[in-house]
Structures are given as structure tokens and as C-alpha cells.
Design a protein around this motif. Structure first.
Motif, PDB file in Angstrom:
ATOM      1  N   ILE A  98       0.901  -0.807  -0.306  1.00 54.22           N
ATOM      2  CA  ILE A  98       0.186  -0.008  -0.010  1.00 54.22           C
ATOM      3  C   ILE A  98       0.805   1.172  -0.312  1.00 54.22           C
ATOM      4  N   TRP A  99       2.540   1.144   1.345  1.00 56.64           N
ATOM      5  CA  TRP A  99       2.548   2.556   0.715  1.00 56.64           C
ATOM      6  C   TRP A  99       3.629   2.676  -0.165  1.00 56.64           C
ATOM      7  N   ALA A 100       3.800   1.161  -1.059  1.00 52.34           N
ATOM      8  CA  ALA A 100       4.726   1.623  -1.898  1.00 52.34           C
ATOM      9  C   ALA A 100       3.225   2.027  -3.469  1.00 52.34           C
ATOM     10  N   VAL A 101       2.441   1.519  -3.732  1.00 51.82           N
ATOM     11  CA  VAL A 101       1.385   1.989  -4.601  1.00 51.82           C
ATOM     12  C   VAL A 101       1.113   3.772  -4.939  1.00 51.82           C
ATOM     13  N   MET A 102       1.891   3.968  -3.802  1.00 56.06           N
ATOM     14  CA  MET A 102       0.893   5.521  -3.402  1.00 56.06           C
ATOM     15  C   MET A 102       2.181   6.104  -3.055  1.00 56.06           C
ATOM     16  N   ILE A 103       3.159   5.710  -3.164  1.00 56.99           N
ATOM     17  CA  ILE A 103       4.258   6.166  -3.619  1.00 56.99           C
ATOM     18  C   ILE A 103       4.115   6.289  -5.322  1.00 56.99           C
ATOM     19  N   ALA A 104       4.769   5.282  -5.162  1.00 56.38           N
ATOM     20  CA  ALA A 104       4.589   5.114  -7.273  1.00 56.38           C
ATOM     21  C   ALA A 104       4.082   6.098  -7.585  1.00 56.38           C
ATOM     22  N   SER A 105       2.420   6.576  -7.014  1.00 54.23           N
ATOM     23  CA  SER A 105       1.237   7.069  -7.605  1.00 54.23           C
ATOM     24  C   SER A 105       1.294   8.577  -8.433  1.00 54.23           C
ATOM     25  N   ILE A 106       2.477   9.352  -6.614  1.00 52.32           N
ATOM     26  CA  ILE A 106       2.841  10.538  -6.686  1.00 52.32           C
ATOM     27  C   ILE A 106       3.737  10.384  -7.868  1.00 52.32           C
ATOM     28  N   LEU A 107       4.872   9.778  -7.723  1.00 54.21           N
ATOM     29  CA  LEU A 107       5.722  10.070  -9.391  1.00 54.21           C
ATOM     30  C   LEU A 107       5.197   9.884 -10.355  1.00 54.21           C
ATOM     31  N   SER A 108       4.109   8.295 -10.614  1.00 49.28           N
ATOM     32  CA  SER A 108       3.526   8.891 -11.438  1.00 49.28           C
ATOM     33  C   SER A 108       2.575   9.754 -12.259  1.00 49.28           C
ATOM     34  N   LEU A 109       2.404  10.631 -11.263  1.00 49.25           N
ATOM     35  CA  LEU A 109       0.929  11.577 -11.875  1.00 49.25           C
ATOM     36  C   LEU A 109       2.192  12.739 -12.347  1.00 49.25           C
ATOM     37  N   PHE A 110       3.316  13.035 -11.581  1.00 51.65           N
ATOM     38  CA  PHE A 110       3.991  14.051 -11.965  1.00 51.65           C
ATOM     39  C   PHE A 110       4.360  13.378 -12.959  1.00 51.65           C
ATOM     40  N   LEU A 111       5.010  12.453 -13.358  1.00 51.22           N
ATOM     41  CA  LEU A 111       5.619  12.140 -15.177  1.00 51.22           C
ATOM     42  C   LEU A 111       4.791  12.265 -15.776  1.00 51.22           C
ATOM     43  N   ARG A 112       3.303  11.720 -16.177  1.00 51.40           N
ATOM     44  CA  ARG A 112       2.351  11.760 -16.417  1.00 51.40           C
ATOM     45  C   ARG A 112       3.293  10.574 -17.551  1.00 51.40           C
ATOM     46  N   SER A 113       3.075   9.010 -16.473  1.00 52.24           N
ATOM     47  CA  SER A 113       3.169   8.030 -16.738  1.00 52.24           C
ATOM     48  C   SER A 113       2.155   7.409 -16.497  1.00 52.24           C
ATOM     49  N   HIS A 114       1.345   7.723 -15.960  1.00 51.05           N
ATOM     50  CA  HIS A 114       0.089   6.838 -15.484  1.00 51.05           C
ATOM     51  C   HIS A 114      -0.566   6.699 -16.499  1.00 51.05           C
ATOM     52  N   ILE A 115      -1.525   5.895 -16.003  1.00 54.86           N
ATOM     53  CA  ILE A 115      -2.651   5.115 -17.555  1.00 54.86           C
ATOM     54  C   ILE A 115      -3.674   6.469 -17.442  1.00 54.86           C
ATOM     55  N   ASN A 116      -4.147   5.979 -18.735  1.00 52.33           N
ATOM     56  CA  ASN A 116      -5.098   7.405 -19.370  1.00 52.33           C
ATOM     57  C   ASN A 116      -5.494   7.439 -20.699  1.00 52.33           C
ATOM     58  N   VAL A 117      -6.472   7.657 -21.300  1.00 54.09           N
ATOM     59  CA  VAL A 117      -6.587   7.710 -22.433  1.00 54.09           C
ATOM     60  C   VAL A 117      -6.602   9.201 -23.260  1.00 54.09           C
ATOM     61  N   ASN A 118      -5.476   8.876 -23.803  1.00 57.86           N
ATOM     62  CA  ASN A 118      -4.809  11.047 -23.927  1.00 57.86           C
ATOM     63  C   ASN A 118      -4.801  11.055 -26.054  1.00 57.86           C
ATOM     64  N   LEU A 119      -5.877  10.692 -26.528  1.00 52.69           N
ATOM     65  CA  LEU A 119      -6.539  10.524 -27.694  1.00 52.69           C
ATOM     66  C   LEU A 119      -6.323  12.394 -27.666  1.00 52.69           C
ATOM     67  N   LEU A 120      -7.348  12.785 -27.459  1.00 53.56           N
ATOM     68  CA  LEU A 120      -7.536  13.996 -28.020  1.00 53.56           C
ATOM     69  C   LEU A 120      -6.824  15.174 -27.890  1.00 53.56           C
ATOM     70  N   PRO A 121      -5.563  14.533 -26.593  1.00 53.08           N
ATOM     71  CA  PRO A 121      -4.372  15.632 -26.021  1.00 53.08           C
ATOM     72  C   PRO A 121      -2.811  14.902 -27.138  1.00 53.08           C
ATOM     73  N   LEU A 122      -3.354  14.036 -27.897  1.00 55.51           N
ATOM     74  CA  LEU A 122      -2.004  13.615 -28.908  1.00 55.51           C
ATOM     75  C   LEU A 122      -2.610  14.412 -29.633  1.00 55.51           C
ATOM     76  N   CYS A 123      -3.661  14.723 -30.426  1.00 57.58           N
ATOM     77  CA  CYS A 123      -3.712  15.178 -31.352  1.00 57.58           C
ATOM     78  C   CYS A 123      -4.149  16.349 -31.557  1.00 57.58           C
ATOM     79  N   ALA A 124      -4.121  17.644 -29.666  1.00 58.62           N
ATOM     80  CA  ALA A 124      -4.327  18.609 -29.777  1.00 58.62           C
ATOM     81  C   ALA A 124      -2.940  19.235 -30.408  1.00 58.62           C
ATOM     82  N   THR A 125      -2.946  20.965 -30.144  1.00 59.94           N
ATOM     83  CA  THR A 125      -1.137  21.247 -31.018  1.00 59.94           C
ATOM     84  C   THR A 125      -1.874  23.011 -29.725  1.00 59.94           C
ATOM     85  N   GLY A 126      -1.268  23.371 -29.899  1.00 62.86           N
ATOM     86  CA  GLY A 126      -1.105  25.018 -29.029  1.00 62.86           C
ATOM     87  C   GLY A 126      -1.892  25.225 -27.526  1.00 62.86           C
TER      88      GLY A 126
END
Length: 184
Positions: free
Chosen positions: A70-98
Motif C-alpha cells: 500500500i505504501w509503495a503504491v501510494m508513493i509510486a502514484s505520486i511519481l507517476s502523476l508527476f511524470l504523466r506516466s499513469h494510465i490514461n486515455v490521451n487520444l485527444l491530447p495527442l491530436c491537440a496542439t498549441g
């Protein structure tokens, strides 16, 4: 997945010292989290081997593994959010510019701050309630505020990371410049 929209630096560009230091710190944290999970696997193996081979069940081994994970997951989640390496659906941001791309990031950051901030508040209230009861775990006798504090720590860290990212992405939206990402 996430991470494909990170700003990349060519070999001729200099990486600022704080970014290098942050990248090194994140690599060290990744390594420590990996070693932590390997130690949990080792405890699990020893627990199973002693239980089935010798008929001895170590007291609290299962509890210890759960709390560490539990502690490892919570610490890793902070790191993952900061690095934007978390699981997400980013089809729209990939196509967006500017500016639209920056606006999507600001909305994402704002959602993270609001939801994680609420979860931090709820975790704080829950820890306050169980600390007054003095509840301890059955196997190790650990006060239950310690494992539940992982959620408070994790959600508070996620709120803080989201706030830092929100400020950075708002600045990028106003300037219409890509923000520099910290590479792991």
C-alpha cells in the motif's frame, strides 16, 4: 500511452541542473520502489515455503506485505502523476496542439487537484476517527493509523504534485510554450 507527448531535448541542448537532479532522484525512487516490491515477493516466498514445508506460519507476514505494498503504491502514484506516466486515455491530447493542448493539461491537472484534495480530506477525517479508537492490527499489533496514513500521504502528495503541474501548465497556457517535462 502517456509520455508520448513529452517534450524531447536534442543532444545539443543543455538539460538544466534542477531537471537533472530531479531526474536522478526519480530514478533512485523507481529503483527503491522496485527493490521494495522484490522484498515483498521474497517475504511472500518465505512465508509460503515455511507454511507448506515446515507447517510454521510467520505471524504478521501477510499484514506486513499488504502494508508495504500500500505504501509503495501510494508513493509510486505520486511519481507517476508527476511524470504523466499513469494510465490514461490521451487520444485527444495527442491530436491537440498549441493552446488547446495546454488547456487540456490544465483541465487534467485541475481534476487531479480537486479529486485528490477531497480524498486527502476524507483520509484525514478517517485517520482522526480510528486514532481515537486506538485500533491495532491483529497480527503485528501495529496501530491502524500507520497503514491508513499511506492513503493520507499518497493523496496529499498527489494533490501537491497536481498543484505544481497546474501552475506549470497554466504558465505554459498563458505563454503558449511547451513546458519542460522531467524525464525519469
Amino acid at each position: 500511452m502517456a509520455g508520448t507527448d513529452r517534450a524531447t531535448l536534442t543532444e545539443t541542448e543543455q538539460i538544466p541542473a534542477p531537471s537533472r537532479l530531479a531526474g536522478l532522484a526519480m530514478k533512485v525512487l523507481h529503483t527503491l520502489l522496485g527493490l521494495t516490491l522484490l522484498s515483498v515477493v521474497a517475504v511472500n516466498f518465505l512465508n509460503a515455503a515455511s507454511r507448506y514445508l515446515f507447517g510454521i506460519s510467520p505471524l504478521g507476514a501477510d499484514e506486513l506485505m499488504v502494508y508495504v505494498v500500500i505504501w509503495a503504491v501510494m508513493i509510486a502514484s505520486i511519481l507517476s502523476l508527476f511524470l504523466r506516466s499513469h494510465i490514461n486515455v490521451n487520444l485527444l491530447p495527442l491530436c491537440a496542439t498549441g493552446r488547446f493542448h495546454h488547456l487540456l493539461r490544465v483541465i487534467h491537472d485541475l481534476a487531479a487537484v480537486v479529486t485528490c484534495g477531497y480524498a486527502t480530506y476524507a483520509s484525514w477525517l478517517f485517520i482522526g476517527r480510528i486514532s481515537t479508537l486506538g485500533v491495532k492490527s491483529m497480527g503485528l499489533g501495529v496501530p491502524m493509523t500507520i497503514p491508513h496514513a499511506a492513503l493520507l500521504f499518497g493523496f496529499a502528495g498527489l494533490t501537491l504534485a497536481g498543484a505544481v503541474m497546474l501552475v506549470r501548465d497554466l504558465s505554459a497556457l498563458v505563454r503558449n510554450n511547451p513546458c519542460e517535462e522531467v524525464e525519469p
